[in-house]
Design an enzyme around this catalytic site. Structure first.
Site, PDB file in Angstrom:
ATOM      1  N   GLU A   1      70.385  -5.621  16.667  1.00 35.87           N
ATOM      2  CA  GLU A   1      69.794  -7.582  16.973  1.00 35.87           C
ATOM      3  C   GLU A   1      68.974  -7.974  17.210  1.00 35.87           C
ATOM      4  O   GLU A   1      68.199  -7.277  18.576  1.00 35.87           O
ATOM      5  CB  GLU A   1      71.192  -7.519  18.532  1.00 35.87           C
ATOM      6  CG  GLU A   1      71.274  -9.156  18.807  1.00 35.87           C
ATOM      7  CD  GLU A   1      72.703  -9.423  17.143  1.00 35.87           C
ATOM      8  OE1 GLU A   1      72.818  -8.599  16.542  1.00 35.87           O
ATOM      9  OE2 GLU A   1      73.636 -10.281  17.510  1.00 35.87           O
TER      10      GLU A   1
ATOM     11  N   ASP B   1      48.073  -5.450  32.440  1.00 37.86           N
ATOM     12  CA  ASP B   1      47.689  -6.070  31.367  1.00 37.86           C
ATOM     13  C   ASP B   1      46.475  -6.186  31.148  1.00 37.86           C
ATOM     14  O   ASP B   1      45.760  -5.572  29.906  1.00 37.86           O
ATOM     15  CB  ASP B   1      48.381  -7.345  31.231  1.00 37.86           C
ATOM     16  CG  ASP B   1      50.261  -7.552  31.691  1.00 37.86           C
ATOM     17  OD1 ASP B   1      50.325  -8.518  31.484  1.00 37.86           O
ATOM     18  OD2 ASP B   1      50.687  -6.761  31.835  1.00 37.86           O
TER      19      ASP B   1
ATOM     20  N   TYR C   1      45.222  -3.265  29.232  1.00 40.34           N
ATOM     21  CA  TYR C   1      46.463  -3.173  28.140  1.00 40.34           C
ATOM     22  C   TYR C   1      45.014  -3.485  26.695  1.00 40.34           C
ATOM     23  O   TYR C   1      44.680  -3.345  26.438  1.00 40.34           O
ATOM     24  CB  TYR C   1      47.039  -3.199  27.902  1.00 40.34           C
ATOM     25  CG  TYR C   1      47.796  -3.381  26.825  1.00 40.34           C
ATOM     26  CD1 TYR C   1      47.639  -4.467  25.357  1.00 40.34           C
ATOM     27  CD2 TYR C   1      49.052  -2.034  25.909  1.00 40.34           C
ATOM     28  CE1 TYR C   1      48.233  -4.533  23.959  1.00 40.34           C
ATOM     29  CE2 TYR C   1      48.866  -2.156  24.510  1.00 40.34           C
ATOM     30  CZ  TYR C   1      48.943  -3.394  23.833  1.00 40.34           C
ATOM     31  OH  TYR C   1      49.088  -3.319  23.089  1.00 40.34           O
TER      32      TYR C   1
ATOM     33  N   LYS D   1      77.908  -6.646  23.371  1.00 44.11           N
ATOM     34  CA  LYS D   1      77.615  -7.058  22.406  1.00 44.11           C
ATOM     35  C   LYS D   1      76.337  -8.858  22.595  1.00 44.11           C
ATOM     36  O   LYS D   1      76.756  -9.683  23.224  1.00 44.11           O
ATOM     37  CB  LYS D   1      78.701  -7.907  21.879  1.00 44.11           C
ATOM     38  CG  LYS D   1      79.052  -9.092  19.924  1.00 44.11           C
ATOM     39  CD  LYS D   1      80.291  -9.116  19.808  1.00 44.11           C
ATOM     40  CE  LYS D   1      79.793  -9.420  18.479  1.00 44.11           C
ATOM     41  NZ  LYS D   1      79.346 -11.086  18.341  1.00 44.11           N
TER      42      LYS D   1
HETATM   43  C1  LIG Z   1      79.926  -1.962  13.734  1.00 46.82           C
HETATM   44  C2  LIG Z   1      78.870  -2.744  13.076  1.00 46.82           C
HETATM   45  C3  LIG Z   1      79.484  -3.759  12.108  1.00 46.82           C
HETATM   46  C4  LIG Z   1      77.644  -2.316  12.539  1.00 46.82           C
HETATM   47  N1  LIG Z   1      78.342  -1.676  10.897  1.00 46.82           N
HETATM   48  C5  LIG Z   1      77.583  -2.024  10.065  1.00 46.82           C
HETATM   49  O1  LIG Z   1      77.142  -3.046   9.613  1.00 46.82           O
HETATM   50  C6  LIG Z   1      77.903  -1.120   8.565  1.00 46.82           C
HETATM   51  C7  LIG Z   1      78.088  -1.232   7.497  1.00 46.82           C
HETATM   52  C8  LIG Z   1      78.664  -0.299   6.678  1.00 46.82           C
HETATM   53  C9  LIG Z   1      79.100   0.299   7.382  1.00 46.82           C
HETATM   54  O2  LIG Z   1      79.394   1.686   5.737  1.00 46.82           O
HETATM   55  C10 LIG Z   1      79.197   1.121   4.541  1.00 46.82           C
HETATM   56  C11 LIG Z   1      79.540   2.376   3.416  1.00 46.82           C
HETATM   57  C12 LIG Z   1      80.429   1.250   2.471  1.00 46.82           C
HETATM   58  C13 LIG Z   1      80.269   0.298   2.045  1.00 46.82           C
HETATM   59  C14 LIG Z   1      81.166  -0.995   3.109  1.00 46.82           C
HETATM   60  C15 LIG Z   1      80.210  -0.295   4.461  1.00 46.82           C
HETATM   61  C16 LIG Z   1      79.257   0.469   8.437  1.00 46.82           C
HETATM   62  C17 LIG Z   1      79.358   0.210   9.116  1.00 46.82           C
HETATM   63  C18 LIG Z   1      78.786  -3.758  14.136  1.00 46.82           C
HETATM   64  C19 LIG Z   1      78.165  -5.220  13.986  1.00 46.82           C
HETATM   65  C20 LIG Z   1      77.313  -5.833  15.124  1.00 46.82           C
HETATM   66  C21 LIG Z   1      77.286  -5.125  16.967  1.00 46.82           C
HETATM   67  C22 LIG Z   1      76.845  -6.123  17.423  1.00 46.82           C
HETATM   68  N2  LIG Z   1      76.539  -7.137  17.602  1.00 46.82           N
HETATM   69  N3  LIG Z   1      76.541  -5.033  18.355  1.00 46.82           N
HETATM   70  C23 LIG Z   1      76.787  -3.500  19.009  1.00 46.82           C
HETATM   71  N4  LIG Z   1      76.530  -3.463  20.174  1.00 46.82           N
HETATM   72  N5  LIG Z   1      77.307  -3.055  17.839  1.00 46.82           N
HETATM   73  C24 LIG Z   1      77.074  -4.137  16.667  1.00 46.82           C
HETATM   74  N6  LIG Z   1      78.195  -3.344  15.368  1.00 46.82           N
END
Ligand SMILES: CC(C)(CNC(=O)c1ccc(Oc2ccccc2)cc1)c1ccc2c(N)nc(N)nc2n1
Length: 328
Positions: free
Chosen positions: A171, A35, A38, A116
C-alpha cells in the site's frame, strides 16, 4: 587532485552511507543523523556526479527525482492479477469465514493478522535487486506504470540487500500529519483540499510532474511477495520478515494468531489504537499463514478464499481531528 576514478570511489562511499541513513530514517522510522549531516553528504554526491556525469548509476539517491514532467502513464498487464479482499463487518461473519476454511482444511493452521492501511495498492518489480518497475492496481489485471513517481518515495528501496528478482505489492499511503499539513497549505493557496489521506495519496501518485510527487511525503507498507514458495518461504509471516530483511518497509503491527480468540483480541486492540496511529487504517486483514493452506483453498477471480478484511466502522473525520488534538 580530483580524478574521475577518485570521484567514482568517493561517490560509491557517499551512496552507501546515504542509503544506510535513508533506510534508518524512511524504512525503520529511526533517524540516526541530523538532516543537515545527510544534506551535506547528498550535496557532495550531487557535486561529484555533476562534475563527472559518467559516474552516475541508476540507484544513486540523486536519481530518485528525475524532475521530468511525464506526458501520461503507460498501461501494463500485471504478471498475476492484483486481487481485492472480501470484507466482513462483524465478528460473527469472521467466525463463518474461519468455519468455511476448516470445512476444506482439516488440520489446524495459524492466521497472520495485518492492519489494512487506507491507501493505494501498488506493485514493485525488482531485477537482480534493482527497482525496475512500479505500477498501480488499476482494475487488478491492467495497471498504470508509475515507476518514475514511485522512485521519489524514500521508503521504496532502489536496491535490495540481496540481488533477488522478485515482485512485491503493498500500500502507498500519506501519513495523517502530511495530509493535514498539505491541506492547510492548499487552503492557504486557495486550492481545493483533499477529502482524506487516501485521495491525497492517489492525487500525489497521479502527478505527471514527479517533483510534485517527491514533495508529498508518501510512504509504503509492503504486504505481498509473489511466488514465495519458489524462494523457499512457506508462510506469510516469514515472507514479511524476509521482505523486511531485503529492505522493504513492513508494518510492524502484524501478528500470528493461533486461535480466533487471538484474532478477536487483535481486532479489539487496533480498534482502540486506530486513532493514535500516524496513518489511516480501515480495518484488519486475516490471512491463512501457511502458503500450503492458501494454495489448497485458492482464489476466486477477484479475491483470495484464504484471506478476509474485517472493516472498522468509518469514523474518519473525528479520527484525524482527535489524533491532531492528541499530538498538539
Ligand atoms: C491478499 C491480498 C489480496 C494480496 N494478494 C494478492 O494480490 C494475490 C495476487 C495473486 C495471487 O495468486 C493468484 C495466482 C494466479 C491467479 C490468481 C491469483 C494471490 C494473492 C491483499 C490485498 C490487500 C491488502 C491490504 N490492503 N492490506 C494487507 N495487509 N494485505 C492485503 N492483502
Amino acid at each position: 587532485m580530483l580524478t574521475e576514478l577518485s570521484a567514482k570511489k568517493r561517490a560509491q562511499e557517499l551512496r552507501k552511507q546515504l542509503s544506510e541513513w535513508s533506510h534508518q530514517y524512511y524504512v525503520m522510522d529511526q533517524p540516526t543523523v541530523e538532516d543537515v549531516v545527510y544534506d551535506k553528504a547528498y550535496q557532495e554526491l550531487v557535486g561529484l556526479e555533476k562534475k563527472f556525469p559518467k559516474i552516475i548509476v541508476d540507484d544513486s539517491p540523486t536519481q530518485r527525482v528525475g524532475g521530468q514532467v511525464l506526458s501520461g502513464f503507460n498501461k501494463l498487464n500485471h504478471v498475476l492479477p492484483m486481487l481485492s479482499l472480501g470484507d466482513v463487518f462483524s465478528k460473527e461473519e469472521l467466525t463463518e469465514f474461519d468455519q468455511r476454511l476448516h470445512k476444506t482444511i482439516n488440520d489446524e493452521f495459524a492466521y497472520n493478522c495485518e492492519l489494512k492501511i487506507d491507501g493505494l495498492a501498488i506493485s514493485l518489480v525488482y531485477e537482480n535487486g534493482l527497482f525496475v518497475q512500479g505500477s498501480t492496481r488499476g482494475n487488478g489485471v491492467v495497471g498504470e506504470d508509475i515507476t518514475e513517481n514511485l522512485k521519489t518515495i524514500k521508503a521504496i528501496p532502489l536496491r535490495l540487500t540481496e540481488p533477488v528478482s522478485i515482485e512485491v505489492r503493498g500500500e502507498c499511503y500519506m501519513p495523517k500529519r502530511a495530509f493535514v499539513e498539505l491541506n492547510a497549505k492548499r487552503e492557504a493557496e486557495g486550492k481545493t483540499v483533499f477529502a482524506n489521506p487516501r485521495n491525497a495519496a492517489a492525487g500525489s501518485l497521479r502527478q505527471l510532474d514527479t517533483a510534485i510527487t517527491a514533495r508529498r511525503h508518501l510512504s509504503t507498507f509492503i504486504y505481498y511477495l509473489m511466488n514465495p514458495e519458489k524462494l523457499g518461504i512457506n508462510k506469510q509471516s516469514e515472507a514479511l520478515r524476509k521482505m523486511s530483511e531485503w529492505g522493504f518497509r513492513i508494518n510492524t503491527e502484524s501478528r500470528v494468531a493461533n486461535t480466533m480468540a487471538d484474532v478477536d483480541a487483535y481486532i479489539d486492540e487496533y480498534q482502540e489504537k486506530r486513532i493514535t496511529l500516524p496513518y489511516d487504517i480501515d480495518g484488519i486483514v486475516l490471512k491463512a499463514d501457511p502458503f500450503s493452506v492458501q494454495r489448497i483453498v485458492g482464489n476466486t477471480v477477484k479475491v483470495p478464499r484464504w484471506a478476509i478484511a474485517y472493516k472498522f466502522p468509518p469514523d474518519e473525520q473525528e479520527t484525524v481531528v482527535r489524533q491532531i488534538e492528541w499530538t498538539v
